[in-house]
Design an enzyme around this catalytic site. Structure first.
Site: not given
Length: 287
Positions: A2-3, A100, A122
């Site tokens: 994500p930016e 998760h 991740r």
């Protein structure tokens, strides 16, 4: 990853839920993400009131009534959930429940209580607690450049920061010390719109063209934020919806397709710079 527009979209989605809310029932489900959670993390959040939600570069910052600021970085697949619901659909779904979900808590404002979770398949995301008065001097923030949507970002700033640099303009713009929060997608889009080659040395770009570039960067980011960010693989906003700016990409991800520029007969090319894919039109971006 994500930016800036994606992180800003998450901030805006969480703000009405978390800003002014008291945190309770904090549960930490593992000792670490990319880095270990802070010592006694649940106990230090428990009972605190979130004063507001800010963003610096790609970080979310939540100053607390305790005098500490809760810092969160989404990493690659990190996402917040509201009331246990996934934050949208993804091209490559990442689990948001079970093993998760690494942090959960409740946020209470008035008579309303919402459950908030943080999942990261991740585990490239991370969180911290920093004394609020020491945030700017913390290693995560001390060397960051100006915000591209702030008053400190301009063609003049770029001219000073890039002066004499032999490194290409594409990689230079990804340097968080030069401008904070810019990522690969939006740098590609901005260079295309400004008609600047990603191969040109940063120090060779003229001042007028840097002025144009600074304005274009602002435009691209603002358009992406208004569209809800760009949903690529694992990102979704805090309301459960996907961003739609990816449907407006002029160049990113369009390798081999015709350039969208008016009167241009060029084809979008892809090359790798510093390990990242660059998409550009050699016909439009000659300088």
């Amino acid at each position: 990853m994500p930016e800036l527009p994606e992180v800003e979209t998450v901030r805006r989605g969480l703000e009405p839920v978390l800003s002014g809310a008291r945190l309770t029932r904090v549960r930490q489900n593992r000792p670490d993400l990319r880095f270990p959670f802070p010592d006694r993390f649940p106990a230090r959040l428990e009972g605190a009131v979130v004063e507001r939600i800010d963003r610096r570069a790609k970080y979310l910052l939540m100053p607390l009534s305790t005098g500490e600021t809760w810092v969160s970085h989404l990493g690659m697949t990190g996402r917040f959930t509201l009331d246990g619901e996934p934050l949208g659909e993804f091209e490559e779904p990442a689990p948001v429940a079970g093993k998760h979900e690494h942090l959960s808590l409740c946020a209470t404002k008035g008579d309303a209580t919402r459950r908030i979770g943080f999942a990261d398949a991740r585990r490239f995301g991370f969180m911290g607690l920093i004394p609020t008065g020491a945030v700017e001097a913390h290693p995560w923030f001390a060397d960051l450049g100006p915000e591209p949507l702030g008053n400190g970002f301009s063609g003049a700033h770029l001219a000073e920061a890039l002066g004499g640099k032999r490194q290409n303009i594409k990689v230079s713009l990804l340097d968080q010390r030069i401008v904070a929060g810019l990522g690969n997608i939006y740098v590609c889009e901005a260079l295309y719109r400004a008609c600047i080659s990603p191969l040109v040395a940063a120090g060779k770009v003229s001042r007028p063209r840097l002025e144009t570039l600074a304005a274009v960067v602002r435009d691209v980011l603002n358009e992406a934020i208004l569209a809800g960010g760009s949903t690529l693989k694992d990102f979704a906003n805090a309301d459960g919806g996907q961003g739609y700016f990816q449907h407006r990409f002029d160049v990113y991800g369009r390798e081999g397709k015709p350039c969208l520029g008016a009167g241009c007969s060029g084809v979008v090319k892809r090359l790798v710079q510093a390990g990242r894919s660059t998409f550009w039109c050699p016909s439009c971006q000659k300088r």
